[in-house]
Scaffold this motif. Structure first.
Motif: not given
Lengths: 445, 445
Positions: A245-254, A356-360, A391-395, B264-269
């Motif tokens: 479970d995470f969100a990936y943040v893309s810093g590419a062309l967009g 989400v508990g993790t940000i990549l 807490p949310v992890e950022v790495r 489906r319900l999006l419940r999150g992580a």
């Protein structure tokens, strides 16, 4: 170059009546999943019988099918504590089906082949002369790269089963690019164009196929997917079993996000999720080329960081920004602070909405992470409600700029991992057609 | 009062080896799903055989099991175009298992029972004396309501299989309320407390059970879920087959969203998705009790609308706000405009991040919808990228203030709809225990 990546996530499922034919396919998939889940550790037939509850004769029949179809191979003896002769272990084949990934970047086009084990077997780049080229030209270059990759795979006894292209924009139905601002593409059926382009290249440059052979007319299945989504899938595979479970943040062309929940990519109702770059941060803020005001991209996009940092527009701009920051340039540091704060505000919204508990931090953000992370964490801890108790992890992300092209290749091979029976059927049909002819390296899907 | 609601969404799945036992369960679930999907239309055994591909004897055996377990009943003749005698149709039973929903509102506590068909069979309210009461008092009232609902269900030959409580806050693991600001609850194990409360009420007030009978000690499974999530599930059921992707905006005790993708319900992580009320709208804006600045709740929460509208704090505040708006009160109209704009900014972020094409305004927002919708649409069309090529629909929700309690009841019965075999097993065990005794109206799950 070799990278080991690994798959997590729910198993394939069926909603059909279970009769003899589908029962065989179900049990074959079940056995195959045990070998996939062993993640490179040789697993014996006896262990497979224990794990699945299937009988030894059934296991033997299924393993024979998997061996004949080049899905598994016999490895050295499986770890075994008991008496008697050592047991032969089974592992995923490195000479069977393979997936192809393609990616469009600011400075290059990339192609990648992974085998069934998730190992990168081929990774190639050609310069991208510019972002303002017509789509046809870019797709012709990508078709040529794809064909080179398929040839390289063939030499290693791999059979490419499909290609997945990463695009910095919104894609519909895995083929139609609705809007890709960094490329200036709007409503381009990239999947069809690229599929035909690869087919035409194959016809013009057949690989070890005698004249008149039918294989070069097989059209490789091509799917198109948002770049951040594919990069997130690459990170999902690379991250091991804990990272589901995470969100990936893309810093590419967009500037985009790939959101993964429970080991699955969140694509949204129509496949347009993750438009993080156009989340409003300051409602009355700076105008964005999209027409709105105060979009995150206007504060945290790589171009915005470089522009306010006064960095040079050419060369390796992110490296330049990093050098300026390391040298203590006040403008660059202020731009990075602004970007980190804006990213934190938008990501707090993401955490509040999808949890989400993790940000990549991926792409260029992984390079700049040490200058961004503190600000992002500060905003998250103030604005994301659940950080009060969790807490949310950022790495930084793991795979660097190759995440999307690897994710594309993994997506292509995943259809075989999910549905090994369909590959076996295609194999059988292809073997009938190609009886007596060398392998061509492409199968139609 | 009767409402017909309907279920959409993916079918249950298994990841087990298919052998005789699970094959029977698989095929039973498959047949049952056809009857569920027929949505009240009587369906014949022959039709079931056609739809599932199973043999007539297998269908007969399964239907006998479903009839004996009170999951289906025989209805009038099924529609039939052929010759010969009319065929008997099968429909879901209205005298079998039932689900219980509970809800805490500003002015009342609510309980609801739905049967297998999704029909509301019982809907009751008791006044809620105040939001500042200790959790124990509120839960004791809810336990008494639950027991009354179970008794009412028993009289109608329904067996309540579980209860689901809606809470305006963040819930962990379907039992622990981490943080529910409107109630002042923090880290309360509501599931366990309410389960024991219902059990204690059952012991003190047994229903048609002879002294010494074991049934009153059975603990009813209780789950706890965010109010907006349950309301979204209620709307999902009520909305029919077309409504599979949307965000439900709850304007009840709290401001939250329930996000539904692909039925489906999006419940999150961790189950904390949909915290729309704490999405930042104006980063330097008004302080929120959560500790952040510029949260949506500070602009669009019902209390914020009423406070800036100068409306009275007691009585029916939403009706008062509506009356003031209808009368042209400039303060009320300005507050509604501000709320609509803030909602639109936050919802544009939601559309950008998770991609839904429909926004349902629920709770008090459904009453105020005509004063909010235009502003919301304006912000969405400016700030949600996909609205450039695919507009987002904004409309009032269907079920009004009862959405959450109905959604809770539907959630409770859904375990039987998903896994009819487990109900049949429980039934058999309960029948063994209760041989010769009247039904008690509760089964342990």
């Amino acid at each position: 170059m070799t990278r080991h990546v690994r798959r997590t996530g729910p198993a394939p499922t069926t909603d059909a009546p279970v009769r003899q034919g589908s029962l065989r396919a179900h049990n074959l998939a079940l056995v195959f999943r045990q070998i996939v889940a062993a993640d490179g550790r040789p697993i014996s037939r006896i262990e497979l019988a224990h794990q699945t509850g299937l009988t030894r004769p059934t296991i033997s029949r299924i393993v024979d099918e998997l061996l004949a179809g080049r899905l598994v191979t016999e490895a050295g003896p499986a770890p075994y504590g008991g008496a008697g002769r050592p047991r032969v272990g089974l592992v995923l084949s490195r000479q069977g089906p393979a997936g192809l990934g393609l990616d469009i970047r600011a400075d290059c086009l990339a192609a990648c082949v992974v085998d069934l084990t998730g190992t990168v077997r081929h990774l190639a780049f050609v310069p991208n002369p510019g972002l303002d080229r017509p789509a046809d030209d870019v797709l012709a270059d990508l078709a040529a790269m794809a064909w080179s990759a398929i040839r390289a795979a063939t030499i290693e006894n791999l059979t490419v089963v499909g290609a997945t292209l990463a695009v910095p924009g919104a894609v519909q139905a895995n083929t139609l690019v609705r809007f890709a601002p960094p490329l200036g593409w709007r409503d381009v059926d990239v999947g069809a164009l690229l599929g035909h382009g690869i087919g035409a290249t194959a016809s013009a440059r057949p690989v070890r196929t005698p004249p008149g052979a039918a294989a070069s007319t097989a059209v490789l299945p091509v799917t198109v997917e948002n770049e951040a989504n594919l990069a997130a899938l690459g990170e999902l595979y690379a991250g091991g079993e804990e990272l589901t479970d995470f969100a990936y943040v893309s810093g590419a062309l967009g500037l985009g996000a790939g959101i993964v929940l429970d080991g699955r990519l969140l694509r949204g109702a129509r496949g347009w999720s993750g438009e993080l770059g156009h989340v409003t941060v300051f409602p009355d803020g700076a105008p964005c080329p999209c027409g709105a005001r105060g979009c995150l991209q206007a504060y945290a996009g790589i171009e915005a960081i470089l522009a306010t940092a006064g960095g040079p527009p050419g060369g390796s701009p992110v490296a330049d920004a990093l050098a300026l920051a390391d040298a203590g340039s006040p403008e660059t540091l202020a731009a990075l602070d602004r970007a980190g704060t804006a990213l934190g505000i938008a990501l707090a919204g993401l955490v509040n909405l999808v949890d989400v508990g993790t940000i990549l931090l991926g792409g260029s953000y992984s390079v700049l992470a040490s200058w961004l992370t503190d600000r992002i964490r500060t905003e998250l801890s103030q604005r994301a409600l659940s950080t009060r108790w969790a807490p949310v992890e950022v790495r930084p992300a793991l795979l660097g700029p190759d995440a999307a092209v690897i994710g594309g290749a993994l997506t292509s091979i995943d259809r075989v991992r999910h549905n090994p029976s369909s590959w076996l059927l295609h194999r059988a049909a292809a073997d009938d057609r190609n009886a007596g002819r060398p392998r061509t390296g492409v199968v139609a899907g």
